[in-house]
Every structure is written in structure tokens, then in C-alpha cells.
Design a protein around this motif. Structure first.
Motif, PDB file in Angstrom:
ATOM      1  N   ARG A 186       2.448   1.663   3.417  1.00 13.75           N
ATOM      2  CA  ARG A 186       1.775   0.473   4.064  1.00 13.75           C
ATOM      3  C   ARG A 186       0.876   0.850   5.102  1.00 13.75           C
ATOM      4  O   ARG A 186       0.782   1.672   5.924  1.00 13.75           O
ATOM      5  N   SER A 220      -1.099   2.917  10.353  1.00 12.20           N
ATOM      6  CA  SER A 220      -0.019   3.104   9.300  1.00 12.20           C
ATOM      7  C   SER A 220       1.327   3.202  10.138  1.00 12.20           C
ATOM      8  O   SER A 220       1.196   3.337  11.354  1.00 12.20           O
ATOM      9  N   HIS A 232      -2.873  -1.506   2.242  1.00 13.89           N
ATOM     10  CA  HIS A 232      -1.653  -0.726   1.539  1.00 13.89           C
ATOM     11  C   HIS A 232      -2.125   0.387   0.439  1.00 13.89           C
ATOM     12  O   HIS A 232      -3.280   0.075  -0.135  1.00 13.89           O
ATOM     13  N   ARG A 233      -1.508   1.321   0.359  1.00 18.58           N
ATOM     14  CA  ARG A 233      -1.912   2.400  -0.619  1.00 18.58           C
ATOM     15  C   ARG A 233      -0.269   2.581  -1.457  1.00 18.58           C
ATOM     16  O   ARG A 233       0.841   2.050  -1.005  1.00 18.58           O
ATOM     17  N   PRO A 234      -0.479   3.248  -2.596  1.00 20.21           N
ATOM     18  CA  PRO A 234       0.846   3.417  -3.251  1.00 20.21           C
ATOM     19  C   PRO A 234       1.684   4.129  -2.286  1.00 20.21           C
ATOM     20  O   PRO A 234       1.444   5.205  -2.015  1.00 20.21           O
ATOM     21  N   GLY A 235       2.917   3.631  -2.175  1.00 21.59           N
ATOM     22  CA  GLY A 235       3.967   4.175  -1.512  1.00 21.59           C
ATOM     23  C   GLY A 235       3.788   4.278   0.153  1.00 21.59           C
ATOM     24  O   GLY A 235       4.600   4.710   0.590  1.00 21.59           O
TER      25      GLY A 235
END
Length: 205
Positions: A170, A190, A165-168
Motif C-alpha cells: 500500500r 508507505s 498502491h502497488r502489488p502487495g
């Protein structure tokens, strides 16, 4: 001079096309490992039709949340089987595959099984495929979920799925760690069920 014949040709089996390059040969046993192995199982389940047999012992303490399942497929498709003894899990999986009653049979195992049980499960799945052909059903597919990096010997394919996951946003890293007819490969996954995107990624050294 003519080319020498291939003395050991690879058997091309019908496969369940799940997503992009993710395809699982039918009537065989596959392995999914990693922290996101349950997500992998849900993606596979969504690509099938009919009942899904899910085998997990109550002493493992982990249970699937129907609210999470509904994002992938209908929870009503799942038939839950809870053997009380660890030894009964593989027996249940073998009998379920042999019956050919369900297109997908999943077993949440505490660890990878040995080579002899895996061979028995392959044979059971092949027997189930013969039974399903007579009734017009899809050949069964076996999927075992194992912790860590897995390692069951003799399985058809092994897939490792991890959170990325990355900021903002999944995301997941999906790695084909082993396959009889394909090389190791990795993808970044993603999106969401029904709107997945797969991008080829470098395999970590």
C-alpha cells in the motif's frame, strides 16, 4: 556595508509535527484534497491529543468507518457534528476554532470556501489559541477537506494525497501544493500507522 533589514519578516508559528516534513502551523487553517484526503486527516489526528471535532453534513452521504479510524487513533476521541445546511458548516467550524476547545477541528466540505470565510477562520483559530493558552491546552488547528485538487484561497497550507498502491504494498503520494513558508514538494508514503516511511519524490509536471 550592513545588510538591509527585512521589512516583511515571516512569522514563525509553532507547528504540529505530524510526520517527517509534514508539519502544520497551529492556530491556522489548512486544506487537504485528493482521493486520500480522509487518510491524511487521520494521520493528522493521530499526531494530536485530545478531542477531534469532525464536521460533516448528513446530506453528503459519506461517513467514516470506526473500524478504519481505530488503525490510526481511538474513535472515542471524535465528536461528530452534522449541520443540516451547507451554510452552517463554516459557521460551526469558525465557532469551534474560536472556542479553542479541541486541538483539531476538521470540516468535510463539498467545495473550497472563498477568501473572506478563510480569513475569518484564521482569525477564529488565533482567538482560540489565546483561549487555549489560558487553560494550558494546545492551540487549535483547522483542517478543511475538499474534493479534487482543492483550491481554497488564503489557506496556510494545501496538501494533496492520492492513492499509489502497488502489488502487495500500500502506498500514497503526498504533495505539499501550497505553503506560506515552504516550496511545493512531494513524497511517497508507505507502511502503516505507527510505521510510516516517507521518501522524497519528483513533482509531476
Amino acid at each position: 556595508m550592513s545588510a538591509l533589514p527585512n521589512l516583511h519578516p515571516q512569522t514563525i508559528r509553532p507547528a504540529l509535527q505530524v510526520l517527517g516534513d509534514l508539519a502544520l502551523p497551529l492556530a491556522r487553517l489548512h486544506e487537504a484534497c485528493g482521493a486520500a484526503r480522509y487518510t491524511f486527516a487521520m494521520i493528522v489526528a493521530a499526531a494530536t491529543q485530545g478531542p477531534v471535532l469532525w464536521i460533516a453534513s448528513p446530506w453528503q452521504g459519506a461517513a467514516l468507518n470506526p473500524d478504519a479510524i481505530v488503525a490510526f487513533t481511538g474513535p472515542e476521541r471524535f465528536i461528530w457534528i452534522a449541520p443540516e445546511r451547507p451554510a452552517d458548516m463554516l459557521w460551526t467550524l469558525e465557532e469551534a476554532l474560536r472556542s479553542g476547545a479541541a486541538p483539531l477541528v476538521v470540516a468535510d466540505l463539498p467545495g473550497p470556501p472563498g477568501l473572506t470565510p478563510v480569513r475569518r477562520l484564521h482569525l477564529a483559530a488565533e482567538t482560540g489559541a489565546e483561549a487555549s493558552t489560558e487553560t494550558g491546552k494546545a492551540a487549535p488547528l483547522g483542517l478543511i477537506l475538499t474534493p479534487g485538487t482543492g483550491g481554497a484561497p488564503g489557506i496556510e497550507t494545501r496538501w494533496h494525497m492520492a492513492l499509489a498502491h502497488r502489488p502487495g504494498a500500500r502506498g500514497w503520494t503526498l504533495t505539499r501544493a501550497r505553503a506560506r513558508t515552504a516550496p511545493p514538494a512531494s513524497w511517497h508514503l508507505s507502511g502503516a500507522p505507527g510505521r510510516w516511511a516517507m521518501a522524497k519524490a519528483e513533482i509531476a509536471a
